[in-house]
Design an enzyme around this catalytic site. Structure first.
Site, PDB file in Angstrom:
ATOM      1  N   HIS A   1       0.820  -1.217   0.000  1.00 14.76           N
ATOM      2  CA  HIS A   1       0.000   0.000   0.000  1.00 14.76           C
ATOM      3  C   HIS A   1       0.849   1.260   0.000  1.00 14.76           C
ATOM      4  O   HIS A   1       1.815   1.382   0.734  1.00 14.76           O
ATOM      5  CB  HIS A   1      -1.061  -0.009   1.110  1.00 14.76           C
ATOM      6  CG  HIS A   1      -0.547   0.036   2.523  1.00 14.76           C
ATOM      7  ND1 HIS A   1      -0.278   1.219   3.171  1.00 14.76           N
ATOM      8  CD2 HIS A   1      -0.303  -0.947   3.422  1.00 14.76           C
ATOM      9  CE1 HIS A   1       0.117   0.957   4.413  1.00 14.76           C
ATOM     10  NE2 HIS A   1       0.122  -0.349   4.592  1.00 14.76           N
TER      11      HIS A   1
ATOM     12  N   ASP B   1       5.957   0.930   7.017  1.00 13.33           N
ATOM     13  CA  ASP B   1       4.526   0.719   6.747  1.00 13.33           C
ATOM     14  C   ASP B   1       4.010   1.804   5.826  1.00 13.33           C
ATOM     15  O   ASP B   1       3.587   2.841   6.292  1.00 13.33           O
ATOM     16  CB  ASP B   1       3.784   0.703   8.086  1.00 13.33           C
ATOM     17  CG  ASP B   1       2.342   0.280   7.932  1.00 13.33           C
ATOM     18  OD1 ASP B   1       1.964  -0.183   6.848  1.00 13.33           O
ATOM     19  OD2 ASP B   1       1.585   0.427   8.905  1.00 13.33           O
TER      20      ASP B   1
ATOM     21  N   GLU C   1      -5.066   1.901   2.516  1.00 11.60           N
ATOM     22  CA  GLU C   1      -5.123   0.728   3.390  1.00 11.60           C
ATOM     23  C   GLU C   1      -5.321   1.165   4.845  1.00 11.60           C
ATOM     24  O   GLU C   1      -6.039   0.520   5.605  1.00 11.60           O
ATOM     25  CB  GLU C   1      -3.822  -0.081   3.265  1.00 11.60           C
ATOM     26  CG  GLU C   1      -3.843  -1.419   3.998  1.00 11.60           C
ATOM     27  CD  GLU C   1      -3.448  -1.335   5.454  1.00 11.60           C
ATOM     28  OE1 GLU C   1      -3.703  -2.291   6.185  1.00 11.60           O
ATOM     29  OE2 GLU C   1      -2.896  -0.301   5.881  1.00 11.60           O
ATOM     30  N   GLU C   2      -4.679   2.285   5.219  1.00 13.10           N
ATOM     31  CA  GLU C   2      -4.616   2.628   6.643  1.00 13.10           C
ATOM     32  C   GLU C   2      -5.943   3.064   7.248  1.00 13.10           C
ATOM     33  O   GLU C   2      -6.266   2.683   8.359  1.00 13.10           O
ATOM     34  CB  GLU C   2      -3.562   3.719   6.885  1.00 13.10           C
ATOM     35  CG  GLU C   2      -2.127   3.289   6.596  1.00 13.10           C
ATOM     36  CD  GLU C   2      -1.600   2.234   7.569  1.00 13.10           C
ATOM     37  OE1 GLU C   2      -2.358   1.756   8.415  1.00 13.10           O
ATOM     38  OE2 GLU C   2      -0.410   1.898   7.458  1.00 13.10           O
TER      39      GLU C   2
ATOM     40  N   ASP D   1       3.346  -6.181   3.282  1.00 14.51           N
ATOM     41  CA  ASP D   1       2.943  -5.139   4.241  1.00 14.51           C
ATOM     42  C   ASP D   1       3.282  -5.593   5.655  1.00 14.51           C
ATOM     43  O   ASP D   1       2.482  -5.481   6.570  1.00 14.51           O
ATOM     44  CB  ASP D   1       1.433  -4.853   4.091  1.00 14.51           C
ATOM     45  CG  ASP D   1       0.979  -3.708   4.993  1.00 14.51           C
ATOM     46  OD1 ASP D   1       1.836  -2.909   5.422  1.00 14.51           O
ATOM     47  OD2 ASP D   1      -0.224  -3.624   5.279  1.00 14.51           O
TER      48      ASP D   1
ATOM     49  N   HIS E   1       3.071   2.952  12.953  1.00 10.34           N
ATOM     50  CA  HIS E   1       2.079   4.043  13.053  1.00 10.34           C
ATOM     51  C   HIS E   1       2.531   5.179  13.968  1.00 10.34           C
ATOM     52  O   HIS E   1       1.695   5.880  14.527  1.00 10.34           O
ATOM     53  CB  HIS E   1       0.724   3.514  13.549  1.00 10.34           C
ATOM     54  CG  HIS E   1       0.052   2.563  12.596  1.00 10.34           C
ATOM     55  ND1 HIS E   1      -1.186   2.019  12.844  1.00 10.34           N
ATOM     56  CD2 HIS E   1       0.438   2.070  11.399  1.00 10.34           C
ATOM     57  CE1 HIS E   1      -1.544   1.229  11.838  1.00 10.34           C
ATOM     58  NE2 HIS E   1      -0.558   1.236  10.943  1.00 10.34           N
TER      59      HIS E   1
HETATM   60 ZN   LIG Z   1       0.539  -1.317   6.388  1.00 11.07          ZN
END
Ligand SMILES: [Zn+2]
Length: 454
Positions: free
Chosen positions: A255, A267, A301-302, A329, A399
């Protein structure tokens, strides 16, 4: 007969092995691409200028690599963070403390000042939460804890609001922290009041817990975040067309969007760089593989999965001819294994085609090979493959503002790229496709689910 057996035992031409594996391990292209994506473009939250710059960048890179590339439109949620802060208010016996916090993705904004109560599960809230800020604490210490506790983040705000709370805090879902809060998507039950929701750093979670042992604690939570109208965006799709069976597709996904707090290097910039590198290497082979290798860089995606859903909807009619799908991912740790989720006998069929990876010690095993963006196509029984990297430190930075390029080990990034290139080429070249896995068991469609990816 003997010749036929020999050919069966070693179906991978030596130059394919050296170009794919040798190319990935020596080119440095994936690493320099990732540096460009993270340092030049930076954060890529859906709807942001960074996300759109990344779409244009990826399209151009694919074209430079000699792949046929296009954009497929996706409407995405456009959430912006704004200014945010929080504090423990001073009281007799308690100093004032700033809280290291960050809004959960898709949270509503607002300022609330109220007493804090601690809870450890969604179900234990009673009338004591009325008018208060609910603080969900937990004991995540390993990557497996993410799956165990992520519901506190995804369903916590509505569980708290249902019990009358005015705000919600959750301990960051992290395995380590140097006082950086970790965001992530939350969702609201449409029947319940939407209340501001934020993650606090693990250190601040410990502080709140200690203070609450001693008595009442009041806190202020100010979130400037808001949801804007949906924005136009795109999945970036690129192909090496198959020479014999162009309608049969091996999908490689990652992603392109990231959270806004950092560069999204792990990520999922790393996954983007790996699948792009696999595509580049396969496109550079003297002969195209039998089937089509299609790389999809999913958007959103997030905080919505709009790209994964849009892909499955737009390609519904050809999902039966998707012979395999892989999503990268899971970060860029050392590749530990290749996991396969296919029908009976799939592993034995695939194994001889992976001989190019023999020197890298990445065994093929059966196991969970799912990816969040591949979820919407799960009813089509597409065989799934995962190059599974060591995730020991994945949730240290996941994140958070610490998900930056310096965390990426170039050698491991290259090994993952090599493994993905070989797996994709094998799946596209094997005479017969893998047997498809059995139909998944029905999953109840309840409240919005988080992007519970690794
Ligand atoms: Zn991810």
């Amino acid at each position: 007969m003997l010749l036929a057996l020999l050919l069966l035992a070693a179906p991978v031409p030596p130059d394919v092995a050296s170009r794919l594996v040798g190319g990935a391990l020596t080119s440095g292209v994936a690493y320099s691409r990732l540096e460009e994506l993270t340092d030049t473009i930076g954060p890529r939250l859906s709807g942001s200028a960074g996300a759109e710059a990344a779409v244009r960048w990826a399209l151009k890179k694919f074209q430079q690599d000699g792949l046929a590339a296009r954009l497929e439109p996706v409407k995405v949620p456009h959430w912006v963070r704004g200014e945010e802060s929080g504090e423990v208010l001073p009281a007799p016996g308690i100093a004032g403390h700033p809280l290291a916090l960050t809004a959960l993705g898709n949270s509503v904004g607002g300022t609330v000042t109220a007493e804090v109560i601690e809870a450890r599960s969604l179900s234990e809230l009673g009338q004591s939460a009325r008018g208060k800020i609910v603080f969900f604490n937990h004991s995540m210490t390993t990557p497996a804890g993410y799956g165990q506790f992520v519901e506190l983040r995804s369903h916590g705000p509505s569980a708290a609001a249902r019990a009358g709370a005015v705000g919600m805090l959750v301990r960051s879902l992290a395995t380590a922290s140097l006082r950086s809060p970790h965001t992530g998507m939350t969702g609201y039950d449409p029947e319940v009041q939407k209340i501001p929701a934020a993650a606090v750093s693990t250190e601040d979670a410990e502080l709140l817990h200690r203070l609450l042992q001693r008595g009442a604690v009041r806190a202020r939570l100010s979130l400037g975040c808001r949801m804007l109208p949906d924005a136009d965006s795109a999945n970036v799709v690129a192909e090496v067309r198959g020479r014999e069976k162009p309608d049969e597709v091996v999908l490689l996904g990652a992603h392109l969007d990231s959270w806004d707090l950092a560069q999204g290097a792990n990520d999922d910039g790393a996954g983007v760089a790996m699948v792009m590198e696999a595509g580049r290497l396969i496109a550079s082979l003297p002969q195209r593989p039998r089937r089509t290798v299609r790389i999809v860089l999913f958007m959103n995606e997030e905080n919505g999965l709009a790209g994964g859903k849009a892909y499955a909807a737009a390609h519904q009619a050809e999902l039966a001819r998707h012979v395999a799908a892989l999503e990268a991912d899971s970060g860029a740790g050392r590749p530990l294994s290749i996991r396969l989720h296919a029908g009976e006998g799939g592993r034995a069929l695939l194994r001889p085609w992976l001989s190019a990876l023999d020197g890298l010690e990445i065994p093929l095993e059966d196991g969970d090979a799912s990816g969040a963006d591949l979820g919407p196509m799960s009813t089509s029984q597409v065989p799934l493959v995962l190059v599974h990297p060591d995730g020991t430190h994945y949730f240290d930075i996941h994140h958070s503002a610490a998900d930056t390029f310096d965390k990426i080990d170039p050698e491991n990034l290259a090994k993952n790229s090599a493994a993905i290139a070989v797996v994709a080429w094998a799946l596209a070249e094997m005479p017969e496709p893998l047997p498809r896995p059995p139909q998944p068991e029905h999953e109840p469609q309840d409240a919005p689910r988080p992007a519970a990816h690794r």
